[in-house]
Design a protein around this motif. Structure first.
Motif, mmCIF file in Angstrom:
data_model
loop_
_atom_site.group_PDB
_atom_site.id
_atom_site.type_symbol
_atom_site.label_atom_id
_atom_site.label_comp_id
_atom_site.label_asym_id
_atom_site.label_seq_id
_atom_site.Cartn_x
_atom_site.Cartn_y
_atom_site.Cartn_z
ATOM 1 N N GLU A 176 0.830 -1.217 0.000
ATOM 2 C CA GLU A 176 0.000 0.000 0.000
ATOM 3 C C GLU A 176 0.860 1.261 0.000
ATOM 4 O O GLU A 176 0.550 2.238 -0.682
ATOM 5 N N MET A 216 -4.326 6.663 1.452
ATOM 6 C CA MET A 216 -4.475 5.199 1.456
ATOM 7 C C MET A 216 -5.966 4.866 1.533
ATOM 8 O O MET A 216 -6.669 5.365 2.410
ATOM 9 N N ALA A 218 -7.951 -0.722 2.459
ATOM 10 C CA ALA A 218 -6.632 -1.332 2.670
ATOM 11 C C ALA A 218 -6.478 -1.821 4.112
ATOM 12 O O ALA A 218 -5.658 -2.685 4.402
#
Ligand SMILES: Cc1ncc(COP(=O)(O)O)c(C=O)c1O
Length: 392
Positions: free
Chosen positions: A109, A266, A270
C-alpha cells in the motif's frame, strides 16, 4: 494433545520453555512443511511460549466473543508509548498512523502511494524474498543495490541506483529493511541520516520495513523516521516478529510529518483485512510484554554465541558474524564447496531445514539462513546435523 506448560514467569527465557515433542504438535508452516524427521530452522517463527499478557488478552477476547472487526487507535497508542520508552522516539503521532493487515500488505500500500505502475523499487540484496515477489506482483520493478561485503548499506552503490532510477523521470521508492533480513544488520543513525540525505537529493521516497525492530537491543536500533531529513518517509511496524504473532496478523503504517498527506490517500479498504484478535494481541504485547521481550533478547544473545561456538567447532569453514538484530543467522557456506544451495545438502543428507540463500537475490548464492530462535538443544542438534551432512 499432551498438556502444555500454561505460562512462564516474565523473566524466564521463553526459548527454553517448550520441548521438541511439544513443538512438533504445532500446525504452523515451520513445523508442517517438512516431514517429521526434519529439524526446522528456516521460516521466521520462534519456538517460544508466548508472553503471558498476550496469551491472556487473546483468551479473554475469545471467552467474551470479542471476535468482530477491528477499530480504534489502541494499537497505535501502544506503539507510540513503546517507541517513546524503548527508543526515545517521541514524535510517533497516532494521527499519522494507519492499521494495515500485515507488514507486507502495508509495504504494498505504501509503495502504491509513492510509485506508479511499472516504476522502480530499490532494495538492498540479499533481502527478504517477498520484497521481490510482492513488488513484482504489484507491477513494479525491483532494482538491486547490494549490501557491501560487511553486510552494511554501500552508500556509493545506493547513490548510483538512486541516480539511475531517478534519470527515468518516474517516481522511485527505496524499500529499506531495518533491521535487515537476512543479515541481521542494524543500520546506524549515521547511515540512516545519509540515506535520508541521498533520498532527498534524488527525489526518492523511502519506505522502511521495521518489523524486526523490537528484536534489536534498544541501544542500537534507531527508527528511520526519527533521523533528520526523513520527514517524508513511511514506515511499517508491527509486534509480529518481536512477540511471534505472525498468525495474529496486524501492522501499522506510520508516516513522517511530510508524508501525512500520502498516508491519508491510502484507501480505507486497505485496512479491512486486519484481524481484530491480531490488534488485541499486538497491543497487549507492546503495552505489557516488554519484560518477556527483554528475557527473549537475553536468550537470543546466548543462542548467537552458542551458534558461533558450535560452528567454529563443527563447521569451521562456515563464516558467521553474529548480528545485532533479528533472530536470523546468515551463514556464508561458500568454502564448503556445495554450490549455490548448501541448504539443499543440509536438508537432503542432514534432515535439517534452513532457508536457501538464492531466494534472497544477488549475494545469496552459497549462503543459508539459520533461524536461531529456538531451544539451545535444538540449535545444537541442527548444527550437528549440518556437520553430519558434510561428512555423509
Ligand atoms: C523483513 C520482513 N518483513 C515482513 C515480514 C512478514 O510480515 P507480515 O507477516 O506482517 O507480512 C517478515 C517475516 O519474516 C520479514 O522478515
Amino acid at each position: 494433545m499432551e498438556s502444555l506448560p500454561r505460562y512462564i514467569p516474565e523473566h524466564a527465557n521463553p526459548l527454553r520453555a517448550l520441548s521438541l515433542a511439544e513443538l512438533r504438535q504445532r500446525t504452523s508452516e515451520k513445523w508442517r512443511v517438512y516431514p517429521q524427521d526434519v529439524l526446522p530452522v528456516w521460516v521466521a517463527e520462534m519456538d517460544v511460549l508466548p508472553a503471558e499478557p498476550v496469551a491472556q488478552a487473546i483468551i479473554d477476547a475469545v471467552r467474551l466473543g470479542d471476535t468482530g472487526y477491528a477499530t480504534g487507535t489502541a494499537y497505535a497508542r501502544a506503539l507510540s508509548d513503546f517507541a517513546a520508552k524503548r527508543w526515545d522516539w517521541r514524535t510517533l503521532a497516532v494521527e499519522r498512523t494507519a492499521i494495515v493487515p500485515d507488514v507486507m500488505l502495508g509495504v504494498v500500500e505504501m509503495l502504491r502511494l509513492v510509485t506508479d505502475p511499472g516504476g522502480r523499487v530499490i532494495v538492498n540484496s540479499p533481502v527478504y524474498p517477498p520484497f521481490y515477489a510482492f513488488v513484482t506482483h504489484m507491477d513494479r520493478q525491483v532494482v538491486e543495490a547490494p549490501l557491501g561485503a560487511d553486510h552494511r548499506i554501500d552508500l556509493d552503490v545506493l547513490e548510483a541506483a538512486f541516480r539511475a532510477a531517478g534519470a527515468t523521470g518516474e517516481r522511485v521508492a527505496y524499500l529499506l529493511c531495518n533491521p535487515h533480513n537476512p543479515t541481521g544488520t542494524v543500520h546506524t543513525e549515521a547511515e540512516l541520516t545519509a540515506v535520508a540525505a541521498l533520498a532527498a537529493e534524488y527525489g526518492v521516497r523511502v519506505v522502511v520495513d521495521e518489523i524486526h525492530a523490537p528484536l534489536a537491543s534498544p541501544d542500537v536500533f534507531v527508527p528511520y523516521l526519527s533521523v533528520p531529513g526523513a520527514e517524508n518517509g513511511l514506515s511499517l511496524m508491527s509486534a509480529s516478529k518481536g512477540w511471534n504473532l505472525a498468525g495474529l496478523k496486524a501492522a501499522l503504517a506510520v508516516a513522517g510529518p511530510a508524508a501525512a498527506e500520502d498516508l491519508a490517500r491510502m484507501p480505507a479498504e486497505a485496512a479491512d483485512g486486519c484481524s481484530h484478535l491480531g490488534v488485541i494481541a499486538h497491543t497487549a504485547a507492546l503495552r505489557d510484554g516488554v519484560g518477556w521481550l527483554d528475557a527473549l533478547l537475553v536468550g537470543l544473545d546466548e543462542n548467537r554465541r552458542l551458534l558461533a561456538e558450535l560452528l567454529a567447532d563443527r563447521l569451521p569453514s562456515v563464516r558467521y558474524t553474529p548480528a545485532e538484530g533479528t533472530y536470523l543467522a546468515w551463514l556464508d557456506c561458500r568454502e564448503l564447496g556445495l554450490g549455490d544451495s548448501p541448504a539443499t545438502r543440509f536438508l537432503e543428507r542432514g534432515r535439517v531445514a534452513l532457508s536457501c540463500g538464492t531466494y534472497f537475490g544477488t549475494g545469496g548464492a552459497g549462503h543459508a539462513r539459520f533461524n536461531l530462535a529456538t531451544h539451545p538443544d535444538i540449535l545444537t542438534e541442527a548444527v550437528a546435523r549440518m556437520a553430519a551432512s558434510i561428512r555423509a
